[in-house]
Design a protein around this motif. Structure first.
Motif, short mmCIF file in Angstrom:
data_model
loop_
_atom_site.label_atom_id
_atom_site.label_comp_id
_atom_site.label_asym_id
_atom_site.label_seq_id
_atom_site.Cartn_x
_atom_site.Cartn_y
_atom_site.Cartn_z
N ASP A 110 0.81 -1.22 0.00
CA ASP A 110 0.00 0.00 0.00
C ASP A 110 0.85 1.27 0.00
O ASP A 110 0.32 2.36 -0.17
CB ASP A 110 -0.93 0.02 1.22
CG ASP A 110 -2.00 -1.07 1.13
OD1 ASP A 110 -2.37 -1.42 -0.01
OD2 ASP A 110 -2.45 -1.55 2.18
N VAL A 111 2.15 1.12 0.21
CA VAL A 111 3.05 2.28 0.17
C VAL A 111 3.82 2.21 -1.14
O VAL A 111 4.62 1.29 -1.34
CB VAL A 111 4.03 2.28 1.37
CG1 VAL A 111 5.00 3.45 1.26
CG2 VAL A 111 3.26 2.33 2.68
N PRO A 112 3.60 3.14 -2.05
CA PRO A 112 4.26 3.06 -3.36
C PRO A 112 5.76 3.27 -3.27
O PRO A 112 6.27 3.99 -2.41
CB PRO A 112 3.59 4.19 -4.16
CG PRO A 112 3.06 5.14 -3.14
CD PRO A 112 2.70 4.31 -1.94
N ALA A 113 6.46 2.60 -4.15
CA ALA A 113 7.91 2.77 -4.24
C ALA A 113 8.25 4.17 -4.74
O ALA A 113 7.46 4.80 -5.45
CB ALA A 113 8.49 1.72 -5.18
N THR A 114 9.41 4.65 -4.36
CA THR A 114 9.91 5.94 -4.83
C THR A 114 11.40 5.80 -5.13
O THR A 114 12.02 4.77 -4.84
CB THR A 114 9.74 7.05 -3.78
OG1 THR A 114 10.58 6.76 -2.65
CG2 THR A 114 8.29 7.17 -3.32
N PHE A 115 11.96 6.86 -5.71
CA PHE A 115 13.40 6.94 -5.79
C PHE A 115 13.93 7.41 -4.44
O PHE A 115 13.16 7.80 -3.56
CB PHE A 115 13.82 7.88 -6.92
CG PHE A 115 13.48 7.36 -8.29
CD1 PHE A 115 13.92 6.11 -8.70
CD2 PHE A 115 12.72 8.12 -9.18
CE1 PHE A 115 13.61 5.61 -9.96
CE2 PHE A 115 12.41 7.64 -10.44
CZ PHE A 115 12.85 6.39 -10.83
N ASP A 116 15.25 7.39 -4.30
CA ASP A 116 15.82 7.67 -2.98
C ASP A 116 15.61 9.11 -2.50
O ASP A 116 15.75 9.39 -1.31
CB ASP A 116 17.31 7.32 -2.94
CG ASP A 116 18.10 7.99 -4.06
OD1 ASP A 116 17.48 8.59 -4.96
OD2 ASP A 116 19.34 7.88 -4.05
N ASP A 117 15.26 10.00 -3.42
CA ASP A 117 14.97 11.38 -3.01
C ASP A 117 13.48 11.62 -2.79
O ASP A 117 13.05 12.75 -2.60
CB ASP A 117 15.52 12.37 -4.03
CG ASP A 117 14.90 12.21 -5.42
OD1 ASP A 117 14.05 11.30 -5.60
OD2 ASP A 117 15.25 12.99 -6.33
N GLY A 118 12.68 10.55 -2.86
CA GLY A 118 11.24 10.66 -2.64
C GLY A 118 10.44 10.93 -3.90
O GLY A 118 9.21 10.92 -3.86
N SER A 119 11.11 11.15 -5.02
CA SER A 119 10.41 11.43 -6.28
C SER A 119 10.05 10.14 -6.98
O SER A 119 10.51 9.05 -6.61
CB SER A 119 11.28 12.28 -7.19
OG SER A 119 12.39 11.54 -7.66
N THR A 120 9.22 10.26 -8.00
CA THR A 120 8.89 9.09 -8.82
C THR A 120 9.33 9.27 -10.27
O THR A 120 9.14 8.37 -11.09
CB THR A 120 7.37 8.82 -8.79
OG1 THR A 120 6.66 10.00 -9.20
CG2 THR A 120 6.92 8.43 -7.38
N THR A 121 9.90 10.42 -10.60
CA THR A 121 10.41 10.68 -11.95
C THR A 121 11.75 11.39 -11.85
O THR A 121 11.90 12.33 -11.05
CB THR A 121 9.43 11.55 -12.76
OG1 THR A 121 8.18 10.86 -12.86
CG2 THR A 121 9.95 11.80 -14.17
N LYS A 122 12.69 10.94 -12.65
CA LYS A 122 14.00 11.59 -12.72
C LYS A 122 14.36 11.78 -14.19
O LYS A 122 14.18 10.86 -15.00
CB LYS A 122 15.09 10.73 -12.08
CG LYS A 122 15.15 10.75 -10.57
CD LYS A 122 16.30 9.86 -10.08
CE LYS A 122 16.42 9.87 -8.56
NZ LYS A 122 16.92 11.16 -8.07
N THR A 123 14.90 12.94 -14.54
CA THR A 123 15.39 13.20 -15.88
C THR A 123 16.86 13.56 -15.81
O THR A 123 17.25 14.45 -15.04
CB THR A 123 14.60 14.34 -16.56
OG1 THR A 123 13.23 13.97 -16.67
CG2 THR A 123 15.15 14.62 -17.95
N VAL A 124 17.66 12.86 -16.59
CA VAL A 124 19.10 13.15 -16.68
C VAL A 124 19.36 13.72 -18.07
O VAL A 124 19.12 13.04 -19.08
CB VAL A 124 19.93 11.88 -16.45
CG1 VAL A 124 21.43 12.20 -16.57
CG2 VAL A 124 19.63 11.28 -15.08
N ASP A 125 19.81 14.95 -18.12
CA ASP A 125 20.04 15.61 -19.40
C ASP A 125 20.99 14.80 -20.28
O ASP A 125 22.04 14.35 -19.82
CB ASP A 125 20.61 17.02 -19.19
CG ASP A 125 19.60 17.97 -18.58
OD1 ASP A 125 18.40 17.68 -18.66
OD2 ASP A 125 20.02 19.01 -18.03
N GLY A 126 20.59 14.63 -21.53
CA GLY A 126 21.42 13.90 -22.47
C GLY A 126 21.36 12.39 -22.33
O GLY A 126 21.98 11.67 -23.11
N VAL A 127 20.62 11.91 -21.33
CA VAL A 127 20.53 10.46 -21.10
C VAL A 127 19.11 9.96 -21.28
O VAL A 127 18.85 9.11 -22.13
CB VAL A 127 21.04 10.10 -19.68
CG1 VAL A 127 20.85 8.61 -19.42
CG2 VAL A 127 22.51 10.49 -19.53
#
Length: 224
Positions: free
Chosen positions: A48-65
């Protein structure tokens, strides 16, 4: 009257996680799901607790990647930039068990390049006649077809051009080159109709939808 005591002891329950990787071709979306295991069967992972990235976000964008998105179950979707190849930076996925104890694991995608190929063309005709040759461009994979609008000539400085001067090996201008983007047909139109012999080839360039370029040549020859 008699007295005694009761003393409970609590042992830690620590969930564990295994990393995930994936590999696919340039420009194609990838997914990977790190594996999370409860530290004790009595204390399962909390769905019931959704997974996140380690900073608490669910989306990350890396420029050029590219862009990473994590779903509630910990599945990561990676949409690469079309020009990116190689091993992308790892992202860390965090989940927790029913006690609220967290575990983390990484997901690392790798993008293998898609390389288009090209076949040169040649022609031979008598002095003074217009000549044509068809260069062929082939995509490295169906996910990245050749972009016909990108087909162009390259001048002697490597710059894209709609037409290019055709020269003899001695450097004299003897005609012009043009190219049809739809068909890949390169046309040599002689302007010095007195010339016969070899003609310096013209470079023809194209790119696939990932932006990866490939070059080939068209070489006419004039017989007297």
């Amino acid at each position: 009257v008699a007295e005694t005591t009761y003393t409970p002891k609590i042992t830690p329950v620590v969930p564990t996680a295994d990393p995930a990787t994936s590999t696919d071709i340039q420009g194609k979306t990838q997914t990977g799901t790190p594996s999370f295991k409860p530290g004790n069967p009595a204390i399962p992972m909390d769905d019931d607790v959704p997974a996140t990235f380690d900073d608490g976000s669910t989306t990350k964008t890396v420029d050029g990647v590219g862009t990473y998105t994590v779903a509630a179950d910990g599945t990561v979707t990676f949409v690469p930039e079309k020009s990116f190849t190689g091993t992308a930076p790892a992202v860390t996925v965090v989940r927790e068990d029913m006690n609220g104890t967290k575990a983390s694991a990484t997901y690392t995608p790798t993008v293998t390049p898609v390389t288009p190929t090209a076949t040169p063309a040649e022609s031979e005709a008598p002095q003074g006649l217009v000549q044509t040759g068809t260069v062929t461009f082939t995509e490295g994979d169906e996910v990245a077809p050749i972009n016909k609008d990108s087909i162009t000539l390259l001048d002697e400085n490597g710059q894209q051009a709609a037409s290019v001067e055709a020269k003899s090996p001695a450097g004299d201008v003897i005609g012009t080159y043009t190219v049809d983007k739809d068909t890949g047909v390169v046309t040599f139109t002689p302007t010095d109709k007195s010339y016969s012999g070899d003609v310096v080839p013209v470079k023809v360039q194209a790119a696939d939808t990932n932006g990866t370029t490939v070059e080939t040549t068209y070489t006419p020859k004039i017989t007297p």
